[in-house]
Structure formats: structure tokens, C-alpha cells
Design a protein around this motif. Structure first.
Motif, short mmCIF file in Angstrom:
data_model
loop_
_atom_site.label_atom_id
_atom_site.label_comp_id
_atom_site.label_asym_id
_atom_site.label_seq_id
_atom_site.Cartn_x
_atom_site.Cartn_y
_atom_site.Cartn_z
N ARG A 79 23.78 -33.08 -56.67
CA ARG A 79 24.97 -32.33 -57.13
C ARG A 79 25.42 -31.33 -56.08
O ARG A 79 26.61 -31.17 -55.83
N ASP A 80 24.47 -30.65 -55.46
CA ASP A 80 24.81 -29.67 -54.42
C ASP A 80 25.56 -30.33 -53.27
O ASP A 80 26.28 -29.67 -52.53
N ASN A 81 25.31 -31.65 -53.11
CA ASN A 81 25.98 -32.39 -52.02
C ASN A 81 27.19 -33.17 -52.52
O ASN A 81 27.69 -34.06 -51.83
N GLY A 82 27.65 -32.84 -53.74
CA GLY A 82 28.89 -33.42 -54.24
C GLY A 82 28.77 -34.83 -54.79
O GLY A 82 29.77 -35.52 -54.97
N LEU A 109 26.66 -37.51 -60.82
CA LEU A 109 25.67 -38.16 -61.68
C LEU A 109 26.32 -38.42 -63.03
O LEU A 109 27.17 -37.64 -63.49
N LEU A 110 25.90 -39.50 -63.68
CA LEU A 110 26.57 -39.87 -64.93
C LEU A 110 26.19 -38.95 -66.10
O LEU A 110 27.00 -38.72 -66.98
N TYR A 111 24.96 -38.45 -66.11
CA TYR A 111 24.52 -37.65 -67.25
C TYR A 111 24.26 -36.20 -66.82
O TYR A 111 23.64 -35.99 -65.77
N ASN A 160 18.64 -41.10 -64.65
CA ASN A 160 20.04 -40.73 -64.48
C ASN A 160 20.65 -41.78 -63.54
O ASN A 160 19.92 -42.63 -63.00
N PHE A 161 21.94 -41.73 -63.36
CA PHE A 161 22.62 -42.70 -62.50
C PHE A 161 23.59 -41.98 -61.59
O PHE A 161 24.30 -41.06 -62.02
N VAL A 162 23.66 -42.44 -60.33
CA VAL A 162 24.71 -42.00 -59.42
C VAL A 162 25.90 -42.93 -59.66
O VAL A 162 25.74 -44.15 -59.77
N HIS A 163 27.08 -42.35 -59.77
CA HIS A 163 28.28 -43.18 -59.98
C HIS A 163 28.44 -44.15 -58.82
O HIS A 163 28.27 -43.78 -57.66
N LEU A 223 25.78 -49.23 -58.46
CA LEU A 223 25.31 -48.35 -59.54
C LEU A 223 23.84 -48.05 -59.23
O LEU A 223 22.99 -48.94 -59.26
N LEU A 224 23.58 -46.78 -58.90
CA LEU A 224 22.25 -46.40 -58.41
C LEU A 224 21.54 -45.61 -59.49
O LEU A 224 21.93 -44.49 -59.82
N GLU A 225 20.51 -46.21 -60.07
CA GLU A 225 19.70 -45.50 -61.07
C GLU A 225 18.62 -44.70 -60.37
O GLU A 225 18.11 -45.11 -59.31
N LEU A 226 18.28 -43.57 -60.96
CA LEU A 226 17.14 -42.76 -60.52
C LEU A 226 16.17 -42.72 -61.68
O LEU A 226 16.59 -42.53 -62.83
N THR A 227 14.89 -42.91 -61.40
CA THR A 227 13.91 -42.87 -62.50
C THR A 227 12.71 -42.03 -62.11
O THR A 227 12.24 -42.09 -60.97
#
Ligand code: MC0
Length: 150
Positions: A109-112, A115-117, A130-133, A141-145
Motif C-alpha cells: 500500500r505504501d508503494n501505491g 489490494l482487494l481487501y 489478500n489479492f493484488v488487483h 491476479l496475484l494472491e498473497l497467502t
């Protein structure tokens, strides 16, 4: 976005899985079983995400080796149902594993990066996800787990 990021590389540890949208879980499982001898390592239903999912890999899979996640829609309003309707079966997402979701999300987020949630949701095996748009991740669609510990 500033690509010269100073994030500690320890936050993002490996490719967790790639997710494939499928209309029918059993026939997709049959394909990976008969083509590669891969097995269904874990299956669950995630009502909130609107999916039945199966993690597929070799029977002697090691935890840091990425697996394939087969994603079948639970109902018509499922994200996966919409994906199948628009694009047909195929690669829907790629997922990176982190051991510090909160720090990673703050960093992105700090780098703009969108994230979807606002807060992580529940994913496979109780993981925080969470997911990066896709528009902020090169069309993927990049998920983070962040898996549960243990
Ligand atoms: C949409 N787009 C994609 C995409 N989905 N690009 C790459 N990969 C995808 N999967 C593109 C569209 O083509 C469009 O581009 C733009 O993004 C906006 O699309 P949209 O049609 O306006 O939006 P929707 O309604 O398709 O929603 C897209 C969005 C949604 C990513 C927001 O799929 C979503 O909320 N996904 C996160 C949740 C999810 O995927 N759950 C299922 C897996 P253009 O250029 O046409 O504007 S559950 C899971 O994975 C859990 C169980 C786990 O692993 O733990």
C-alpha cells in the motif's frame, strides 16, 4: 510504483500455488492424476470465496514447492463462475506465500499497489489471504497467502 523496494526478502518466501478455474473439479483431478500421477493433496469448500478447491501435486510434495489449485465455482455468483463465463477455463491467479502478511500489505500500500481487501480474509486451511488487483500486477491476479503456523 517504485520497483527498487526495500522490503526484506524474507517476507515473501515462495510460489505457493497457481490457481486454475475449472467447470468440473472431478474431471480436472482426473486429468492431473492420469497425465502426471499427481494427487489431491487437500480439498475444501470456501463459502465466502464461492469455491470448491483442490490442491494438486506429487504425493511426496514438499511444502515449499508450488502446487496447482483447481478452483470450481460453488454457485452462479462465484468469482470463478464469472471468470469461466468471461474467459473460459484457465489460469485465474498466481499466489505468493508470505510469513508476514501485515508488513507485506503495508509495504505494498505504501508503494501505491491496490489490494482487494482492507483486511485479509480466510483462505485455504485457514490461511490469511489478500489479492493484488490484476491491473497493478502486470495483468495477473496475484494472491498473497500467510498460512497458519503449523
Ligand atoms: C479480472 N481481470 C483479470 C482477472 N479477473 N485479470 C487477470 N486475472 C484475473 N483473474 C481483469 C479483467 O479482464 C478486467 O480487465 C479487470 O481485471 C477488471 O475486471 P472486472 O470484470 O471489472 O472485475 P471482475 O468482476 O471480473 O473482478 C475481478 C476481481 C475478482 C479480480 C476483482 O475476480 C476478485 O475479487 N478476485 C479475488 C477473489 C477470487 O479470485 N476468489 C477465487 C479464488 P479489463 O482490461 O477488461 O478492464 S479463492 C482462493 O484463491 C482461496 C480459496 C485461496 O487460495 O486461499
Amino acid at each position: 510504483m517504485n520497483h527498487a523496494m526495500d522490503i526484506p526478502h524474507e517476507y515473501v518466501t515462495c510460489l505457493d500455488h497457481v490457481g486454475i478455474a475449472v467447470p468440473d473439479l472431478d474431471s480436472a483431478l482426473d486429468f492431473y492424476r492420469s497425465a502426471f500421477g499427481w494427487v489431491n493433496l487437500h480439498q475444501e469448500t470456501n463459502e465466502e470465496q464461492g469455491v470448491v478447491e483442490a490442491m494438486v501435486g506429487p504425493a511426496d510434495h514438499v511444502p515449499t514447492a508450488g502446487v496447482i489449485q483447481l478452483l470450481a465455482p460453488l454457485n452462479e455468483s462465484s468469482t470463478i463462475a464469472k471468470f469461466l463465463e468471461k474467459k473460459g477455463p484457465g489460469l485465474q491467479q498466481m499466489c505468493l506465500r508470505t510469513n508476514n502478511m501485515d508488513a507485506l500489505c503495508k509495504h505494498l500500500r505504501d508503494n501505491g499497489v491496490r489490494l482487494l481487501y482492507p483486511e485479509p480474509k480466510r483462505g485455504t486451511g485457514g490461511a490469511r489471504i489478500n489479492f493484488v488487483h490484476p491491473k497493478d500486477a502486470g495483468g495477473v491476479l496475484l494472491e498473497l497467502t500467510e498460512p497458519t503456523s503449523g
